[in-house]
Scaffold this active site. Sequence first.
Site, mmCIF file in Angstrom:
data_model
loop_
_atom_site.group_PDB
_atom_site.id
_atom_site.type_symbol
_atom_site.label_atom_id
_atom_site.label_comp_id
_atom_site.label_asym_id
_atom_site.label_seq_id
_atom_site.Cartn_x
_atom_site.Cartn_y
_atom_site.Cartn_z
ATOM 1 N N HIS A 293 0.836 -1.211 0.000
ATOM 2 C CA HIS A 293 0.000 0.000 0.000
ATOM 3 C C HIS A 293 0.866 1.254 0.000
ATOM 4 O O HIS A 293 0.644 2.179 -0.784
ATOM 5 C CB HIS A 293 -0.923 0.003 1.220
ATOM 6 C CG HIS A 293 -1.883 -1.139 1.268
ATOM 7 N ND1 HIS A 293 -3.063 -1.172 0.557
ATOM 8 C CD2 HIS A 293 -1.838 -2.317 1.946
ATOM 9 C CE1 HIS A 293 -3.702 -2.302 0.791
ATOM 10 N NE2 HIS A 293 -2.967 -3.024 1.632
ATOM 11 N N ARG B 28 6.536 2.811 -10.448
ATOM 12 C CA ARG B 28 7.585 3.816 -10.544
ATOM 13 C C ARG B 28 7.969 4.026 -12.004
ATOM 14 O O ARG B 28 7.874 3.099 -12.821
ATOM 15 C CB ARG B 28 8.806 3.406 -9.724
ATOM 16 C CG ARG B 28 8.501 3.253 -8.240
ATOM 17 C CD ARG B 28 9.778 3.076 -7.412
ATOM 18 N NE ARG B 28 10.537 1.899 -7.801
ATOM 19 C CZ ARG B 28 10.280 0.664 -7.377
ATOM 20 N NH1 ARG B 28 9.251 0.438 -6.577
ATOM 21 N NH2 ARG B 28 11.033 -0.352 -7.763
ATOM 22 N N GLU C 10 4.142 -4.804 -12.051
ATOM 23 C CA GLU C 10 5.528 -4.495 -12.387
ATOM 24 C C GLU C 10 6.069 -5.536 -13.363
ATOM 25 O O GLU C 10 6.695 -5.207 -14.374
ATOM 26 C CB GLU C 10 6.384 -4.455 -11.116
ATOM 27 C CG GLU C 10 6.000 -3.348 -10.156
ATOM 28 C CD GLU C 10 6.757 -3.405 -8.839
ATOM 29 O OE1 GLU C 10 6.723 -2.405 -8.093
ATOM 30 O OE2 GLU C 10 7.384 -4.445 -8.556
#
Length: 350
Positions: free
Chosen positions: A17, A164, A266
């Site tokens: 989270h 990211r 990812e």
Amino acid sequence: MNVYIRADASVRIGTGHVMRCLSLADELRERGAKVAFLCRELEGNLISYIRERGYPARTIGELPSADSWLVDAKRTLELLDEAASEGAPADWLVVDHYSLDRRYELIVGTRARRIMVVDDLANRPHRCDLLLDQNYYEAPRARYVGLVPDDCSLLLGPRYALLRPEFAEARSRVRRAGAVRRALVSFGGTDPGGVTLTALRALAPLAAEGLGLTVVAGKLNRDAEAIELACREVPNARFIRHADRMAELMAEADLAIGAGGATTWERCCLGLPSLIVTIADNQRELTEQAEAAGAVRCLGTAESVDERVLREAVLQLMDRPSELSRMSENAMKLTDGRGAKIVAKEMLGW
């Protein structure tokens, strides 16, 4: 714009989270927003890490077992009032927490101009302006019928996965050949079931025959020292503690053995074929849906998967390069890694 993020990490909750909210925070900060976190000081919290990343983190404090959501809401109001008195009233409050729902949001909504909920479960009602569920489902909107207001905007699917930026950057450089020369073993920030060690033992004979292993132990993995020692005894194995360059490690790997959850996206972004062992109940449905899309293969739960199952699954994929290639192609169709940028832009447009 002032954004406050209510999210926790702990040995029990895990780190997912907070980590995905940090990805969103980075994109918001890049666009000029001021971001702060509101967190509980639980065992294994990431408050120090959040501050190291350059974000203020205000603490919620201890909560009783009964009516903890109500005490949480009152404490959140106090923190938001403190921030407003310092000249930083809440334009957005982002809530990424399975224990909080519409009751909490109705209370804290008196201090925040807008509320965004980050959810995976679709198992409780919300009072929010924007809801993000980054997981793959065939009928995602149907899951939230009756759980959110009619005027709530929904951002649904892995297109919005909060990754990211290095994942989108690495994506253009990835080339998958269908061969397995290196496997990445990573079971998230905590790995409460100790599956990393099981996987390492399962793959040790293959490493002895030349398979490269990259073994990552998360920041809160209590077995980290044992894993590091075990890696020293396995040929072609390298150990990494809390990898900040996960995109690079995934890009160089040909197969992943790991948990479900947010890290699924990812791996999908980089087209990394994955064998998944679920380590929490909330990972099961997500993983089943990703498997139905042909993007991953689910081996079962941490309690049911043993060394033999893991080793045989890896050997099977090593002998099926066409299946590896299909899995990679299907995974890359689900997300391109730009979700955090899209969500940040959406928030700034309100």
